[in-house]
Design an enzyme around this catalytic site. Structure first.
Site, PDB file in Angstrom:
ATOM      1  N   GLU B 129       0.830  -1.210   0.000  1.00  0.00           N
ATOM      2  CA  GLU B 129       0.000   0.000   0.000  1.00  0.00           C
ATOM      3  C   GLU B 129       0.866   1.262   0.000  1.00  0.00           C
ATOM      4  O   GLU B 129       0.515   2.265  -0.632  1.00  0.00           O
ATOM      5  CB  GLU B 129      -0.904  -0.040   1.247  1.00  0.00           C
ATOM      6  CG  GLU B 129      -1.830   1.139   1.428  1.00  0.00           C
ATOM      7  CD  GLU B 129      -3.026   1.114   0.491  1.00  0.00           C
ATOM      8  OE1 GLU B 129      -2.845   0.768  -0.682  1.00  0.00           O
ATOM      9  OE2 GLU B 129      -4.131   1.459   0.944  1.00  0.00           O
ATOM     10  N   THR B 182      -4.357  11.258  -5.200  1.00  0.00           N
ATOM     11  CA  THR B 182      -4.291  11.117  -3.751  1.00  0.00           C
ATOM     12  C   THR B 182      -3.441  12.230  -3.152  1.00  0.00           C
ATOM     13  O   THR B 182      -3.769  12.775  -2.097  1.00  0.00           O
ATOM     14  CB  THR B 182      -3.695   9.740  -3.367  1.00  0.00           C
ATOM     15  OG1 THR B 182      -4.445   8.730  -4.039  1.00  0.00           O
ATOM     16  CG2 THR B 182      -3.796   9.492  -1.874  1.00  0.00           C
TER      17      THR B 182
END
Lengths: 307, 307
Positions: B129, B182
């Site tokens: 991640e 993001t």
């Protein structure tokens, strides 16, 4: 129907480390006693106050103000006399004014045949609390009236959640006999806080609620931290860090400021640990010149009690 | 012991309105498929990627990075091949990278006879991640691996709480086909927030956890608000306010940004309401020129599934 009721109105711990302004729990061995009596004469009269020097005029006394708010709303065909046997020292940080404000409306409600539910009672009690703290808060009132652990989801409209109480939880408190003014303990807080700290705090609130639901004492322990308020307010409480480290070493699950202080509370799993924690608090504070009192109490799941 | 496993690795919703960076839940009808296969040759190889154009080099692929982290730690006497059938669009805000990062370690763990627990798997998945989001977060990984609703109490050390899932909860999602980086959605957030908003947020986190424990749908509804993050991030999502008001009018319990967007999720009590909510989302967005997809899903309490 009874014309007179004698009640125990308990002390309470607000904030509970991570839950500033929303969480609270109810104590069992510390509290005021009050007598509420129906009278033929209309109105609210405070006829006796023992323990501490507080105003007898109903409009200037928190118990009187909450009673008047309820009285004016319900307009019953009688009046009420209130006697207050004050045992919780005002300004100690364990809900002294809340006990008074909650006790009068609870007693009146009982004598009137319970027309109001606990949320309605809390709403009236908030009027009295506002006299003491200058704003309408319910984080001490809710645990006094509902018992156990409570979460005040919102004050306006009032929404109180009753959280479960794990059976082996005990509280220990130390009340240093110093004055911390609520106004000062409010003024010392920042208006803005780092987002990162806020995230830590809401993770802890969520996990404390989960820990109470699952009786997970280890999780309760890990959740009882306050990264937002304590760093500021502990400056107003002498020896706070000493007490906290002694208490954690003695086996407490957690330790933090009770309400806006100066009292400090700890939670422990078992009465024996809570008593060892009491000793450690006494040891930590006996090195100072400040007078203090300590208490051990189980969590009071009932709230205000009829005696 | 099996030499090959085919799995479904689900999409997830992080934040869940009030729980920025800590809460998440797992979806059921949206997810990637992956095949993980033991090989005699050592190492991790990605042998097939369908659906989206992603790097085959293990060190550059989130599924590869998490697999390598676990592989290097366990040092098994075999290697692994990974096939990825990507259905969750990268950058959609419903845990696309988490599904990949979690899927590879889950599959390897099954083929090795489950030496690792879910927390250990999540820790390795966080390495993958981190490749996608530049920091080690578990708020999408935890629901993918544990299933249901999760609260990541802390990322380091990792502590995941499994919250209960009320039986009638259904999710509806809309994924507008726009790109929200993001990095941009992080940069738009303030470093400091008003204490008052933080209090509202942690009251809501506490009451949402309580609502999940008590299956109190009304309380869940009242708790699904975000006064901290949404006011900033919704600017990056066209028609967010239109979708939200349409969805609430259609009967949803709540509606907020999924993760860092651009997807928007709603929670409803009953599948019928979730489908009505889907229609209202479609109506609200069909007035724009932006392509979109919508989904209805029950909450997946199992997490990653073996097919």
């Amino acid at each position: 129907m009874k014309n007179e009721i004698k009640i125990f109105s308990p002390a309470t711990v607000a904030n509970v480390a991570c839950g500033f302004d929303v969480l609270g729990f109810c104590l069992d061995t510390i509290g005021d006693e009050m007598v509420i009596r129906k009278t033929e004469e209309n109105g609210i009269k405070i006829t006796k106050i023992e323990g501490y020097d507080l105003p007898f005029e109903a409009e200037k006394n928190v118990a009187g103000v909450s009673a008047l708010a309820m009285y004016n709303a319900l307009q019953p065909d009688c009046g009420f006399e209130i006697e207050i046997y004050k045992k919780i020292k005002p300004g100690s940080g364990i809900g002294s004014s809340s006990a008074s404000a909650a006790g009068s409306v609870f007693g009146m409600n009982e004598l009137l045949g319970k027309p109001l539910n606990n949320t309605e009672l809390t709403n009236f009690a908030m009027k009295g609390e506002a006299l003491a703290s200058k704003c309408e808060h319910a984080d001490n009132l809710a645990p006094a009236i509902f018992g156990g652990f409570t979460l005040v989801k919102s004050a306006c409209p009032l929404k109180v959640l009753e959280l479960p109480t794990p059976p082996d939880l005990f509280a220990t408190l130390i009340h240093p006999q110093i004055e911390v003014k609520t106004s000062e303990s409010r003024a010392i807080l920042p208006k803005e806080i780092p987002l990162e700290n806020a995230i830590t705090q809401w993770a802890n609130v969520g996990s404390l609620v989960h820990g109470l639901h699952t009786s997970d004492y280890n999780l309760i322990k890990e959740s009882l931290t306050d990264v937002v308020i304590e760093p500021y307010r502990k400056q107003l409480i002498p020896h706070f860090d000493d007490v906290k480290s002694a208490v954690l070493e003695a086996g407490a699950l957690g330790c933090a400021i009770s309400g806006s202080g100066p009292s400090i509370f700890a939670l422990s799993k078992s009465e024996a640990t809570a008593k060892a924690v009491q000793l450690s608090m006494q040891n930590a504070y006996s090195k100072s010149n400040i007078q203090f009192e300590t208490y051990v109490s189980k969590i009071n799941t009932q709230g205000i009690k009829t005696l």
